[in-house]
Design a protein around this motif. Structure first.
Motif, PDB file in Angstrom:
ATOM      1  N   ASP A 111     -11.114 -10.160 -16.954  1.00 36.29           N
ATOM      2  CA  ASP A 111      -9.944 -10.843 -16.840  1.00 36.29           C
ATOM      3  C   ASP A 111      -9.735 -11.911 -16.032  1.00 36.29           C
ATOM      4  N   SER A 124      -1.117  -9.138 -18.663  1.00 43.08           N
ATOM      5  CA  SER A 124      -2.253  -8.320 -18.714  1.00 43.08           C
ATOM      6  C   SER A 124      -2.496  -7.557 -17.460  1.00 43.08           C
ATOM      7  N   PHE A 171      -2.351 -13.685 -18.659  1.00 37.58           N
ATOM      8  CA  PHE A 171      -3.187 -13.235 -17.558  1.00 37.58           C
ATOM      9  C   PHE A 171      -2.154 -12.141 -16.757  1.00 37.58           C
ATOM     10  N   GLU A 176     -12.478 -20.080 -16.626  1.00 37.97           N
ATOM     11  CA  GLU A 176     -11.682 -20.823 -17.413  1.00 37.97           C
ATOM     12  C   GLU A 176     -12.549 -21.908 -18.163  1.00 37.97           C
ATOM     13  N   GLY A 186     -12.329 -23.820 -14.104  1.00 39.44           N
ATOM     14  CA  GLY A 186     -11.664 -23.052 -13.010  1.00 39.44           C
ATOM     15  C   GLY A 186     -12.131 -23.162 -11.613  1.00 39.44           C
ATOM     16  N   ASP A 199      -9.930 -15.925 -16.741  1.00 40.09           N
ATOM     17  CA  ASP A 199      -8.790 -16.576 -16.463  1.00 40.09           C
ATOM     18  C   ASP A 199      -8.449 -17.406 -15.245  1.00 40.09           C
ATOM     19  N   ILE A 200      -9.055 -17.070 -14.067  1.00 37.58           N
ATOM     20  CA  ILE A 200      -8.799 -17.509 -12.871  1.00 37.58           C
ATOM     21  C   ILE A 200     -10.107 -18.390 -12.484  1.00 37.58           C
ATOM     22  N   LEU A 248      -2.022 -19.368 -21.188  1.00 40.35           N
ATOM     23  CA  LEU A 248      -3.105 -18.235 -20.937  1.00 40.35           C
ATOM     24  C   LEU A 248      -3.081 -17.661 -19.468  1.00 40.35           C
ATOM     25  N   ARG A 249      -2.229 -18.350 -18.691  1.00 42.43           N
ATOM     26  CA  ARG A 249      -2.052 -17.817 -17.303  1.00 42.43           C
ATOM     27  C   ARG A 249      -1.087 -16.780 -17.428  1.00 42.43           C
ATOM     28  N   PHE A 287      -3.228 -23.886 -21.148  1.00 42.09           N
ATOM     29  CA  PHE A 287      -3.768 -23.140 -20.053  1.00 42.09           C
ATOM     30  C   PHE A 287      -2.577 -22.462 -19.420  1.00 42.09           C
TER      31      PHE A 287
END
Length: 138
Positions: free
Chosen positions: A61, A24, A21, A69, A83, A65-66, A17-18, A14
């Motif tokens: 996104d 991104s 993000f 999750e 999330g 992602d936030i 992934l953050r 995670f």
């Protein structure tokens, strides 16, 4: 065969992934800035479609992602979200429905962008060119 990931491994995933993000978000910001500042005047009509697609991708996104999750539960076709929305008690069906809404909306926007560009490229009088006279018969 079962796959077990420890909590430390899940936390590292995670975190990764953050970080992705964050990168991104930087690239989305650059793309939006270019759409607003660098688009030539003859591309102003297609810019609106591309800008809309970019905004949808930013929202998707952020949601994935936030807010959502998602954790897939393989090999079963199932999952759950950990999330912010999951912590607030929003049902997984609503979160998944929102995700699908974003993805379908992006697909429709891309199709409209392609159709718009195709119609602009065709010369007047072409058999595939849509015009107001033909639209009355449809």
């Amino acid at each position: 065969m079962s796959i077990f990931l420890s909590l430390a491994t899940q936390d590292r995933i995670f975190l990764f992934l953050r970080i992705v993000f964050c990168f991104s978000l930087v690239f989305h910001s650059i793309a939006l800035l270019c759409f607003l500042k660098q688009t030539p005047p003859n591309q102003a009509s297609i810019r609106n479609y591309l800008f809309y697609i970019q905004i949808l991708l930013v929202l998707n996104d952020f949601h994935m992602d936030i807010l959502f999750e998602p954790i897939p539960l393989f090999p079963v076709l199932a999952g759950y979200g950990i999330g912010l929305l999951g912590r607030l008690g929003v049902p997984v069906q609503v979160q998944t429905g929102t995700t699908l809404l974003f993805m379908v909306n992006v697909g429709v926007a891309v199709a409209l962008c392609i159709i718009f560009r195709h119609q602009n490229i065709l010369p007047n009088g072409h058999a595939l060119k849509a015009n107001k006279a033909r639209a009355r018969y449809i």
